[in-house]
Design an enzyme around this catalytic site. Sequence first.
Site, short mmCIF file in Angstrom:
data_model
loop_
_atom_site.label_atom_id
_atom_site.label_comp_id
_atom_site.label_asym_id
_atom_site.label_seq_id
_atom_site.Cartn_x
_atom_site.Cartn_y
_atom_site.Cartn_z
CB CYS A 130 34.09 6.57 8.26
SG CYS A 130 34.74 7.21 7.03
CB CYS A 133 37.51 4.92 7.48
SG CYS A 133 36.89 6.80 7.18
CG ASP A 134 36.40 2.13 9.64
OD1 ASP A 134 37.59 2.09 9.74
OD2 ASP A 134 35.74 2.81 10.89
#
Length: 304
Positions: A130, A133-134
Site C-alpha cells: 500500500c 499507507c507507507d
Amino acid sequence: MYDTLIIGSGPAGMTAGLYAARANLKVGIIEQGAPGGQMNNTSEIENYPGYDHISGPELSMKMHAPLEKFGVENIYGIVKSIEDAGKIKRVITEDATYEAKTIILATGAKNRALGVAGEEEFTSRGVSYCAVCDGAFFRNQDLLVVGGGDSAVEEAGYLTQFAKSVTIIHRRDELRAQKILQDRAFANEKIKFIWDSVVKEIKGNDIKVSGVTVENVKTGEISEHEFGGIFIYVGVDPVSKMVENLGITDEAGWVITDDHMKTSIPGIFAVGDVRKKELRQITTAVGDGAIAGQGVYQYIENMK
Ligand code: FAD
Ligand code: NAP
C-alpha cells in the site's frame, strides 16, 4: 431479522445498502474495518464520473455519508461463515450470529502475495502492499514496484513524490496498465523499468529490506539490485473464504452470479470485486451494488 445483511462496506456494499434502504428494507452492513474498502488504499481517483479527481478516502466518506440518513445499520464484525436455511440466512461473525432474509456478499478482493523468499519476513520492514499507507516512510530512497497492471503503474507514480527513484519490474516487455497510466509513467523521469524479469528473492539485514535478486526470464541472467523499499502489486485474490462451503465460487474463489447479481442460492447475492467478472473498478462495483439492492427488494416481495 434483517431484510438484507450486506457483508463488506466497499463501494459495492455501500451502494447496495443505499438502494435497499431506499426501498424501505431493514438493512445492516457488516464491516471489519473502515468503510471504503480498497478505495482507502489509493490517493487519486480520476475515473469516477462526477469528479475531476478525488482521493480514495474522501470518496469513501462521501459514499458512506447518506447511508445513515436512510437508516442503514453499521455493524462491526469479521464474518466467518454464512448458513443457508432456506428463507432464513445466518451470518456468523467472530462474536455474534445475525439473521436475514437475504444476503449481499460484497467482500471484495485483496492483494496477492508475490510468493518469493524474504517477502513474508520483510513485510512491514520495507515490503509493502500500500503506497498510500507507507510511501511517506521512504523519502529519498530508491524503491522497487513489482507488477505491470494499473495498481503497480499508478502507485509507482504516486511514490515518485517521496522517492529518489522508482523502478518498475515487470515479467514481460509491455505493461498491462491502462494506456494513460503507461504514458504518464514513461514520461516520469524518476521512473525506470526492468523488463522481462522477476524477483527471485527479497533480501535484507536485521532491520529492513536491502534489495532483491532478479532473474531475466528470457536470458536466465541473475542480477542483484539495492532498494530501500519494495511495493508489490501483482494482482488480487477474492475474499470469499466465508462462503467456500456454499458451492457458489469457481476454483479460484471468485463468486459466480448472473446479470442480476444472484448466486445459485436463492436469496444470496454477490457484488463488486468478489464476483467473477471482467472489469474490477469502482464504477462497476457501484453498478453491481445498485442491481443487487433492487434485486433483494424484488426477492422479498416475491416471498410474500
Ligand atoms: P472492496 O473495495 O475490496 O471492499 C470490500 C470490503 O469488505 C472491505 O472494506 C473489507 O474490509 C470488507 N470485508 C472483507 N471481508 C470481510 C469479512 N470477512 N467481514 C467483514 N468485512 C469484510 N478502481 C477505480 O475505478 N479507479 C481507481 O483509480 C482505482 N484505484 C485503485 C488503486 C489500488 C491501489 C487498488 C488496490 C484498487 C484500485 N481500484 C480502482 C479498484 C477498486 O478500488 C475496486 O474495484 C473496488 O474498491 C471494489 O469494490 P468492492 O466494494 O467490491 O470491494
Ligand atoms: P492486475 O491487473 O491483475 O495486474 C497484475 C500485474 O502483476 C500484471 O501486470 C501481471 O503480469 C503481474 N503479475 C501477476 N503475478 C505475478 C507474479 N507472480 N510475478 C510477477 N508479476 C506478476 O492487478 P492490479 O494492477 O492490482 O489491478 C487489480 C484491479 O484493480 C484491476 O481490475 C484494475 O483495473 C483495478 N485498478 C484500477 C485502477 C484505475 O482504474 N486507475 C487502478 C488500480 C487498480 P502480466 O501482465 O504478465 O499478467
